[in-house]
Design a protein around this motif. Structure first.
Motif, PDB file in Angstrom:
ATOM      1  N   LEU A  49       0.837  -1.266   0.160  1.00  0.00           N
ATOM      2  CA  LEU A  49      -0.016   0.132  -0.089  1.00  0.00           C
ATOM      3  C   LEU A  49       0.739   1.345  -0.032  1.00  0.00           C
ATOM      4  N   PRO A  50       0.759   2.220  -1.085  1.00  0.00           N
ATOM      5  CA  PRO A  50       1.576   3.249  -1.132  1.00  0.00           C
ATOM      6  C   PRO A  50       1.372   4.127  -0.061  1.00  0.00           C
ATOM      7  N   MET A  51       2.256   4.745   0.628  1.00  0.00           N
ATOM      8  CA  MET A  51       1.758   5.853   1.751  1.00  0.00           C
ATOM      9  C   MET A  51       2.595   7.044   1.556  1.00  0.00           C
ATOM     10  N   PHE A  52       3.664   7.290   1.008  1.00  0.00           N
ATOM     11  CA  PHE A  52       4.167   8.646   0.908  1.00  0.00           C
ATOM     12  C   PHE A  52       5.403   8.454  -0.088  1.00  0.00           C
ATOM     13  N   PRO A  53       5.182   9.607  -1.028  1.00  0.00           N
ATOM     14  CA  PRO A  53       4.336  10.663  -1.090  1.00  0.00           C
ATOM     15  C   PRO A  53       3.002  10.388  -1.524  1.00  0.00           C
ATOM     16  N   LEU A  54       1.944  11.111  -0.685  1.00  0.00           N
ATOM     17  CA  LEU A  54       0.509  10.725  -0.804  1.00  0.00           C
ATOM     18  C   LEU A  54       0.302  10.953  -2.544  1.00  0.00           C
ATOM     19  N   ASP A  55      -1.131  10.262  -2.753  1.00  0.00           N
ATOM     20  CA  ASP A  55      -1.406  10.439  -4.063  1.00  0.00           C
ATOM     21  C   ASP A  55      -2.011  11.925  -4.160  1.00  0.00           C
ATOM     22  N   PHE A  56      -1.499  12.504  -5.448  1.00  0.00           N
ATOM     23  CA  PHE A  56      -2.118  13.875  -6.107  1.00  0.00           C
ATOM     24  C   PHE A  56      -1.106  14.870  -5.113  1.00  0.00           C
ATOM     25  N   SER A  57      -0.228  14.752  -4.541  1.00  0.00           N
ATOM     26  CA  SER A  57       0.354  15.562  -3.478  1.00  0.00           C
ATOM     27  C   SER A  57       1.727  16.265  -4.092  1.00  0.00           C
ATOM     28  N   GLY A  58       1.960  17.285  -3.278  1.00  0.00           N
ATOM     29  CA  GLY A  58       3.143  18.209  -4.056  1.00  0.00           C
ATOM     30  C   GLY A  58       4.305  17.872  -3.152  1.00  0.00           C
ATOM     31  N   VAL A  59       5.369  17.701  -3.795  1.00  0.00           N
ATOM     32  CA  VAL A  59       6.898  17.653  -3.033  1.00  0.00           C
ATOM     33  C   VAL A  59       7.381  18.705  -3.173  1.00  0.00           C
ATOM     34  N   THR A  60       7.967  19.149  -2.167  1.00  0.00           N
ATOM     35  CA  THR A  60       8.984  20.459  -2.062  1.00  0.00           C
ATOM     36  C   THR A  60      10.156  20.194  -2.911  1.00  0.00           C
ATOM     37  N   ALA A  61      10.184  21.031  -3.666  1.00  0.00           N
ATOM     38  CA  ALA A  61      11.516  21.172  -4.474  1.00  0.00           C
ATOM     39  C   ALA A  61      12.598  21.682  -3.447  1.00  0.00           C
ATOM     40  N   SER A  62      13.870  21.198  -3.519  1.00  0.00           N
ATOM     41  CA  SER A  62      14.978  21.868  -2.757  1.00  0.00           C
ATOM     42  C   SER A  62      16.273  21.449  -3.545  1.00  0.00           C
ATOM     43  N   GLN A  63      17.406  22.001  -3.362  1.00  0.00           N
ATOM     44  CA  GLN A  63      18.567  22.038  -3.972  1.00  0.00           C
ATOM     45  C   GLN A  63      18.985  20.702  -4.159  1.00  0.00           C
ATOM     46  N   VAL A  64      19.033  19.969  -2.915  1.00  0.00           N
ATOM     47  CA  VAL A  64      19.394  18.664  -2.760  1.00  0.00           C
ATOM     48  C   VAL A  64      18.205  17.606  -3.065  1.00  0.00           C
ATOM     49  N   GLN A  65      18.230  16.756  -4.143  1.00  0.00           N
ATOM     50  CA  GLN A  65      17.250  15.956  -4.372  1.00  0.00           C
ATOM     51  C   GLN A  65      17.249  14.794  -3.350  1.00  0.00           C
TER      52      GLN A  65
END
Length: 188
Positions: free
Chosen positions: A73-89
């Motif tokens: 069961l996928p948990m994270f990132p949540l479905d249709f969520s936004g992932v915060t962009a950062s300089q380090v992936q």
């Protein structure tokens, strides 16, 4: 065959007995699905191929537990969520195993970039795109960092996990619904 003489039958011959072409008395819809979880006893008979006469008493196996598990069961990132962009992936993917713990299985994580213009059924869009990457792990999580292909800011991605037997594993690896594939989750 000679009476009273034990014979070892190779797996390839036994497997042929369970080919759908050789199963009688069951409709294809029954044997194309995995058996439900439970305790089973199997009975075998030896018959003469030409006359059809029984050559043995029923041979019964000891009760055997067969388990069919749900895929992760996928948990994270949540479905249709936004992932915060950062300089380090650094994106953490997590999923919940829904099977008996087993050292004979592994997870294949698949990440795909979705075309922004195509907002159709996410399942179909995901399957129609080449994977950005596939990663195999034994853990129910994955740190997607700089060693993997970079994620583009503003792009839409989808991911899923498949639980499957480890390569070369012999023994209990489990039976999974949906061929072990999780749902497909997407994020921005």
């Amino acid at each position: 065959l000679r009476s009273g003489i034990l014979i070892s039958v190779p797996k390839s011959i036994i497997a042929a007995c369970f080919s759908p072409d050789n199963l009688q008395g069951l409709s294809p819809s029954v044997y194309q699905q995995p058996l439900p979880s439970g305790i089973y006893t199997f009975t075998f008979y030896v018959r003469d191929v030409i006359s059809g006469a029984l050559l043995s008493q029923p041979i019964q196996t000891t009760p055997t537990w067969i388990e069919v598990s749900d895929p992760p069961l996928p948990m994270f990132p949540l479905d249709f969520s936004g992932v915060t962009a950062s300089q380090v992936q650094n994106v953490i993917f997590q999923w919940l195993p829904r099977h008996t713990p087993n050292n004979s299985i592994e997870y294949e994580f698949t990440l795909t970039e979705l075309p922004i213009a195509n907002r159709g059924n996410i399942q179909n869009v995901f399957l129609s795109q080449p994977p950005l990457c596939k990663i195999t792990t034994t853990q129910p999580n994955l740190l997607y960092d700089a060693k993997y292909p970079p994620l583009r800011q503003g792009a839409v991605y989808a991911w899923r996990v498949q639980v499957k037997p480890k390569f070369g594993t012999i023994g209990k690896a489990g039976n999974f619904l949906n061929e072990g594939f999780s749902e497909i989750f997407s994020f921005l």
